[in-house]
Design a protein around this motif. Structure first.
Motif, PDB file in Angstrom:
ATOM      1  N   ARG A 405       0.814  -1.214   0.000  1.00 33.03           N
ATOM      2  CA  ARG A 405       0.000   0.000   0.000  1.00 33.03           C
ATOM      3  C   ARG A 405       0.848   1.265   0.000  1.00 33.03           C
ATOM      4  O   ARG A 405       0.358   2.346  -0.324  1.00 33.03           O
ATOM      5  CB  ARG A 405      -0.921  -0.003   1.224  1.00 33.03           C
ATOM      6  CG  ARG A 405      -1.964  -1.127   1.198  1.00 33.03           C
ATOM      7  CD  ARG A 405      -2.865  -1.049   2.412  1.00 33.03           C
ATOM      8  NE  ARG A 405      -3.877  -2.097   2.398  1.00 33.03           N
ATOM      9  CZ  ARG A 405      -4.778  -2.287   3.348  1.00 33.03           C
ATOM     10  NH1 ARG A 405      -4.791  -1.468   4.406  1.00 33.03           N
ATOM     11  NH2 ARG A 405      -5.665  -3.258   3.254  1.00 33.03           N
ATOM     12  N   LYS A 406       2.117   1.128   0.371  1.00 29.34           N
ATOM     13  CA  LYS A 406       3.008   2.285   0.409  1.00 29.34           C
ATOM     14  C   LYS A 406       3.875   2.374  -0.852  1.00 29.34           C
ATOM     15  O   LYS A 406       4.763   3.246  -0.932  1.00 29.34           O
ATOM     16  CB  LYS A 406       3.926   2.192   1.633  1.00 29.34           C
ATOM     17  CG  LYS A 406       3.207   2.178   2.972  1.00 29.34           C
ATOM     18  CD  LYS A 406       2.680   3.552   3.343  1.00 29.34           C
ATOM     19  CE  LYS A 406       2.092   3.562   4.753  1.00 29.34           C
ATOM     20  NZ  LYS A 406       1.642   4.901   5.139  1.00 29.34           N
ATOM     21  N   ALA A 407       3.635   1.489  -1.828  1.00 25.84           N
ATOM     22  CA  ALA A 407       4.507   1.426  -3.001  1.00 25.84           C
ATOM     23  C   ALA A 407       4.538   2.742  -3.764  1.00 25.84           C
ATOM     24  O   ALA A 407       5.608   3.267  -4.105  1.00 25.84           O
ATOM     25  CB  ALA A 407       4.073   0.277  -3.913  1.00 25.84           C
ATOM     26  N   LEU A 408       3.356   3.299  -4.054  1.00 23.85           N
ATOM     27  CA  LEU A 408       3.309   4.549  -4.804  1.00 23.85           C
ATOM     28  C   LEU A 408       3.926   5.699  -4.012  1.00 23.85           C
ATOM     29  O   LEU A 408       4.565   6.593  -4.592  1.00 23.85           O
ATOM     30  CB  LEU A 408       1.861   4.889  -5.176  1.00 23.85           C
ATOM     31  CG  LEU A 408       1.190   3.953  -6.194  1.00 23.85           C
ATOM     32  CD1 LEU A 408      -0.244   4.392  -6.449  1.00 23.85           C
ATOM     33  CD2 LEU A 408       1.979   3.947  -7.503  1.00 23.85           C
ATOM     34  N   VAL A 409       3.750   5.660  -2.689  1.00 25.69           N
ATOM     35  CA  VAL A 409       4.360   6.694  -1.846  1.00 25.69           C
ATOM     36  C   VAL A 409       5.883   6.615  -1.935  1.00 25.69           C
ATOM     37  O   VAL A 409       6.570   7.634  -2.086  1.00 25.69           O
ATOM     38  CB  VAL A 409       3.901   6.540  -0.390  1.00 25.69           C
ATOM     39  CG1 VAL A 409       4.602   7.566   0.512  1.00 25.69           C
ATOM     40  CG2 VAL A 409       2.391   6.691  -0.283  1.00 25.69           C
ATOM     41  N   ALA A 410       6.409   5.380  -1.866  1.00 26.50           N
ATOM     42  CA  ALA A 410       7.858   5.192  -1.930  1.00 26.50           C
ATOM     43  C   ALA A 410       8.415   5.657  -3.276  1.00 26.50           C
ATOM     44  O   ALA A 410       9.451   6.333  -3.335  1.00 26.50           O
ATOM     45  CB  ALA A 410       8.204   3.723  -1.695  1.00 26.50           C
ATOM     46  N   VAL A 411       7.726   5.306  -4.360  1.00 29.66           N
ATOM     47  CA  VAL A 411       8.168   5.732  -5.693  1.00 29.66           C
ATOM     48  C   VAL A 411       8.133   7.254  -5.797  1.00 29.66           C
ATOM     49  O   VAL A 411       9.063   7.884  -6.341  1.00 29.66           O
ATOM     50  CB  VAL A 411       7.293   5.090  -6.785  1.00 29.66           C
ATOM     51  CG1 VAL A 411       7.618   5.693  -8.151  1.00 29.66           C
ATOM     52  CG2 VAL A 411       7.492   3.583  -6.817  1.00 29.66           C
ATOM     53  N   ILE A 413       8.386   9.489  -3.356  1.00 28.55           N
ATOM     54  CA  ILE A 413       9.471  10.065  -2.542  1.00 28.55           C
ATOM     55  C   ILE A 413      10.803   9.916  -3.257  1.00 28.55           C
ATOM     56  O   ILE A 413      11.617  10.850  -3.325  1.00 28.55           O
ATOM     57  CB  ILE A 413       9.509   9.395  -1.156  1.00 28.55           C
ATOM     58  CG1 ILE A 413       8.255   9.760  -0.357  1.00 28.55           C
ATOM     59  CG2 ILE A 413      10.767   9.793  -0.398  1.00 28.55           C
ATOM     60  CD1 ILE A 413       8.128   9.007   0.954  1.00 28.55           C
ATOM     61  N   PHE A 414      11.057   8.727  -3.803  1.00 29.55           N
ATOM     62  CA  PHE A 414      12.327   8.444  -4.468  1.00 29.55           C
ATOM     63  C   PHE A 414      12.519   9.374  -5.671  1.00 29.55           C
ATOM     64  O   PHE A 414      13.555  10.035  -5.811  1.00 29.55           O
ATOM     65  CB  PHE A 414      12.362   6.984  -4.904  1.00 29.55           C
ATOM     66  CG  PHE A 414      13.677   6.534  -5.469  1.00 29.55           C
ATOM     67  CD1 PHE A 414      14.737   6.241  -4.624  1.00 29.55           C
ATOM     68  CD2 PHE A 414      13.861   6.393  -6.829  1.00 29.55           C
ATOM     69  CE1 PHE A 414      15.955   5.820  -5.139  1.00 29.55           C
ATOM     70  CE2 PHE A 414      15.065   5.973  -7.362  1.00 29.55           C
ATOM     71  CZ  PHE A 414      16.113   5.680  -6.504  1.00 29.55           C
ATOM     72  N   LEU A 415      11.509   9.448  -6.537  1.00 32.30           N
ATOM     73  CA  LEU A 415      11.616  10.291  -7.719  1.00 32.30           C
ATOM     74  C   LEU A 415      11.650  11.773  -7.351  1.00 32.30           C
ATOM     75  O   LEU A 415      12.365  12.564  -7.983  1.00 32.30           O
ATOM     76  CB  LEU A 415      10.439  10.019  -8.660  1.00 32.30           C
ATOM     77  CG  LEU A 415      10.379   8.609  -9.281  1.00 32.30           C
ATOM     78  CD1 LEU A 415       9.147   8.473 -10.169  1.00 32.30           C
ATOM     79  CD2 LEU A 415      11.645   8.312 -10.068  1.00 32.30           C
ATOM     80  N   GLY A 416      10.889  12.139  -6.317  1.00 34.85           N
ATOM     81  CA  GLY A 416      10.893  13.533  -5.886  1.00 34.85           C
ATOM     82  C   GLY A 416      12.258  13.969  -5.380  1.00 34.85           C
ATOM     83  O   GLY A 416      12.727  15.071  -5.700  1.00 34.85           O
ATOM     84  N   ALA A 417      12.897  13.110  -4.598  1.00 31.47           N
ATOM     85  CA  ALA A 417      14.227  13.440  -4.074  1.00 31.47           C
ATOM     86  C   ALA A 417      15.248  13.556  -5.202  1.00 31.47           C
ATOM     87  O   ALA A 417      16.048  14.499  -5.236  1.00 31.47           O
ATOM     88  CB  ALA A 417      14.662  12.379  -3.061  1.00 31.47           C
ATOM     89  N   ALA A 431      18.589  16.817  -0.639  1.00 31.41           N
ATOM     90  CA  ALA A 431      17.468  16.104  -1.249  1.00 31.41           C
ATOM     91  C   ALA A 431      17.445  14.651  -0.799  1.00 31.41           C
ATOM     92  O   ALA A 431      16.379  14.095  -0.474  1.00 31.41           O
ATOM     93  CB  ALA A 431      17.571  16.181  -2.773  1.00 31.41           C
ATOM     94  N   GLY A 432      18.619  14.032  -0.746  1.00 34.06           N
ATOM     95  CA  GLY A 432      18.692  12.643  -0.295  1.00 34.06           C
ATOM     96  C   GLY A 432      18.300  12.491   1.158  1.00 34.06           C
ATOM     97  O   GLY A 432      17.602  11.539   1.530  1.00 34.06           O
ATOM     98  N   LEU A 433      18.740  13.424   1.995  1.00 34.07           N
ATOM     99  CA  LEU A 433      18.417  13.359   3.419  1.00 34.07           C
ATOM    100  C   LEU A 433      16.920  13.510   3.647  1.00 34.07           C
ATOM    101  O   LEU A 433      16.315  12.776   4.436  1.00 34.07           O
ATOM    102  CB  LEU A 433      19.185  14.446   4.174  1.00 34.07           C
ATOM    103  CG  LEU A 433      19.041  14.456   5.699  1.00 34.07           C
ATOM    104  CD1 LEU A 433      19.547  13.146   6.291  1.00 34.07           C
ATOM    105  CD2 LEU A 433      19.795  15.637   6.303  1.00 34.07           C
ATOM    106  N   VAL A 434      16.298  14.455   2.926  1.00 34.04           N
ATOM    107  CA  VAL A 434      14.852  14.647   3.052  1.00 34.04           C
ATOM    108  C   VAL A 434      14.116  13.392   2.578  1.00 34.04           C
ATOM    109  O   VAL A 434      13.157  12.938   3.218  1.00 34.04           O
ATOM    110  CB  VAL A 434      14.397  15.879   2.252  1.00 34.04           C
ATOM    111  CG1 VAL A 434      12.869  15.973   2.219  1.00 34.04           C
ATOM    112  CG2 VAL A 434      14.977  17.145   2.856  1.00 34.04           C
ATOM    113  N   GLY A 435      14.554  12.819   1.452  1.00 34.29           N
ATOM    114  CA  GLY A 435      13.924  11.607   0.939  1.00 34.29           C
ATOM    115  C   GLY A 435      14.067  10.439   1.896  1.00 34.29           C
ATOM    116  O   GLY A 435      13.120   9.668   2.100  1.00 34.29           O
TER     117      GLY A 435
END
Length: 621
Positions: A405-411, A413-417, A431-435
């Motif tokens: 259920r968190k898959a889209l959230v993880a993707v 966050i990863f792409l956003g960072a 950016a990496g630290l925030v991600g």
């Protein structure tokens, strides 16, 4: 004198890295100590690399990839890549390298390698291909892809900025494509052809990892209302990445034909790795049969744990089945799956399918010495097995169900960072630290799992940055470059180009890709002026050669796969040497073809602005 000391330390470093008896992180720290003790660097300079933005970014990147793995994103992509394994090992590696190179052409090398690392490991396990045959091609593909566009690697951007300071035009966004794309394709083909011959089929260093690679047998059923009822078996075998060896319906064995339509009353015989068996527990619409038939309320409590346990000699279970001894009632544990010695496992599969001795379920199989059971139950009940007389507990299995259920959230966050860092909205390290923090706070990954990264990566890169600084401040890099330019002046521009590229590749081992390019570029421009030819082919050759550091594991992309692939220093020499030779041979002719030696009237810059290696970062991203 200082130059001699630095070059001596470089030789010592290469010798230490080649010794398998000394861990690579120990060798790296030894180099830092030597630089500080000899006075080549101040203590602040020697340890400055460990606080570098790039090192911090790589660390946060590794944590974020843990979030992708914990949410099942990695498994899903791995299943798609594993599809190509049906066409053979080389087709699988070719598909993986093509995908990695495509991503790496627009995303930095280290980011691409870190993102695809867990994907490649999962796909290799599903495809039954040793990780050592897959992970080094992964790293090489990311390096090759970075040569296609300007933004594919930070080395290109650093070299472009240095060229402008030296009086040349910067590199265009797509200027490298006519050479970089053929280089990437050629490199991938070389690795695909030579990799199976030169890479070891290494499966680990023994210990617990070997147990996790064993094949288990289990039975699964489709519960009432399962979404797989009325669907083809291919939905399970290909869609979920599970290996079904047969079906049992009304006491009759049925072959595992992908087009078989599931009716819901079948017993599905599954064979797979430990992680595959545990993953079935968390899938909707399919359940492990022992969980259905033997489960109780106690097993669903938070105290339930997973362990692997072996049947020792003299155990009361030898020759008896789990059903005979009333295993769940007596021990309060559920056997989810069974692993046996290869010869016995083949016989067991035939028994479960009813092809010999009559059809038998897993719980009715007589156990033998050496059988391994995957057990689930309360930790208090496992303590009763501490004497090892009945079952010998091998290891706890720390398993957390994928948080789909968190898959889209993880993707996101990863792409956003990565996007925020790449576009320069914030520094890459920030950016990496925030991600990383967002992954943990959003529940994509447990904090206890998130920080289980390979710290050798951090130590190695930080140490190599110190050596790169030493090469600059001592003048050792420019000393070597001057020698090459002087020798090459007797053989014409093509020989000079060859020597400059070889020097760049050699310097990129003890230094970094960017540092090597920055050291050799001024030498290249000066050599062009002395020969009376255009400096651009020399500059472009040095830039491309800086991304051809295939012969050692000191390139960050190679560092990332060094531990997981259980590689040795010599593995990189075996495959990297012929790959580097092919790349240099191609570039020697391709570079002058696109950027002719007599293109523009050469003009030496009136004043060469010194290029500092302290910024940007000294390691390829």
């Amino acid at each position: 004198m200082t130059i001699a000391i630095v070059l001596g330390i470089v030789v010592v470093a290469l010798v230490l890295f080649s010794l398998e008896s000394i861990p690579i992180e120990v060798s790296s720290l030894s180099v830092v100590c030597l630089l500080a003790l000899t006075g080549v660097l101040t203590p602040q300079q020697a340890f400055e690399g460990f606080s570098n933005d790039t090192v911090i970014f790589i660390f946060t990147l590794l944590v974020m990839t843990q979030g992708l793995a914990s949410t099942g994103v990695v498994q899903i992509i791995g299943q798609r890549l594993a599809f190509f394994a049906r066409y053979g090992h080389q087709v699988f590696v070719l598909a993986m390298m093509g995908a990695v190179a495509a991503f790496s052409s627009i995303i930095s090398n280290t980011v691409t390698t870190a993102a695809f690392l867990p994907v490649a490991i999962g796909a290799a396990q599903r495809a039954k291909v040793p990780k050592s045959k897959v992970l080094l091609p992964l790293a090489y593909a990311s390096m090759l892809g970075g040569m296609i566009f300007l933004y594919g690697t930070s080395t290109n951007m650093v070299a472009s900025a240095a060229m402008q300071k030296l009086g040349l035009e910067g590199i265009g966004v797509t200027e490298l494509v006519p050479v970089g794309l053929p280089v990437a394709v050629l490199g991938i083909l070389v690795v695909v052809l030579l990799g199976p011959l030169l890479l070891p089929a290494r499966k680990g260093q023994g210990g617990m990892e070997d147990w996790s690679l064993r094949d288990y047998l289990t039975e699964a059923v489709l519960p009432p209302g399962s979404r797989y009822v009325g669907k083809e078996l291919a939905e399970i075998t290909e869609g979920l990445g599970l290996r079904v060896i047969g079906l049992i319906r009304d006491g009759q064995a049925l072959p595992a034909v992908p087009s078989h339509v599931l009716m819901g009353d079948e017993r599905i015989i599954i064979e797979g790795k430990r992680e595959d068996i545990l993953r079935v527990k968390d899938l909707q619409g399919i359940e492990i049969r022992p969980d259905v038939r033997l489960g109780d309320e106690e097993l669903s409590s938070r105290e339930a744990v997973l362990v692997e346990a072996s049947v020792p000699p003299g155990s009361p279970l030898v020759g008896r089945s789990l059903k005979d001894v009333l295993f769940v009632e007596r021990y309060g544990l559920v056997a989810l799956a069974l692993h046996r010695k290869p010869a016995i496992q083949r016989l067991t599969k035939l028994q479960m399918l009813g092809r010999i001795f009559g059809e038998q379920s897993l719980s009715a199989m007589p156990l033998s010495v050496g059988d391994v059971l995957l057990l689930r139950g309360p930790r208090t009940r496992l303590a009763e097995l501490a004497d090892g007389a009945t079952l010998l507990v091998l290891t706890d299995v720390e398993y957390q169900p994928p948080r789909y259920r968190k898959a889209l959230v993880a993707v996101g966050i990863f792409l956003g960072a990565l996007g925020a860092g790449t576009l320069g909205l914030v520094p890459m390290a920030v950016a990496g630290l925030v991600g990383m923090l967002a992954m943990i706070l959003s529940g994509c990954v447990d904090s206890r799992i998130a920080f289980r990264v390979d710290w050798r990566v951090v130590l190695l890169i930080g140490s190599m940055m110190a050596l790169g600084v030493a090469m600059e401040v001592s003048g050792a890099g420019r000393f070597l470059g001057g020698m090459v330019a002087e020798l090459g002046s007797y053989g014409g521009p093509r020989l000079v180009l060859t020597l400059l590229m070889v020097l760049t590749i050699l310097l990129s081992a003890p230094m970094s890709n960017q540092a090597a390019a920055l050291v050799v570029l001024p030498v290249a421009v000066s050599a062009a002026a002395q020969l009376g030819v255009d400096a651009r082919p020399f500059a472009m050759g040095v830039t491309l050669a800086a991304s051809c550091s295939f012969i050692t594991p000191l390139e960050p992309s190679c560092v990332l796969v060094y531990g997981p692939g259980h590689y040795r220093f010599t593995d990189f020499l075996r495959l990297g040497t012929p790959l580097t030779a092919v790349m240099v041979a191609f570039l020697v002719f391709a570079v002058p073809a696109l950027w002719p030696f007599q293109g523009k009237s050469p003009q030496a810059p009136a004043r060469q602005v010194p290029v500092s290696l302290s910024a940007p970062a000294l390691t390829d991203q």
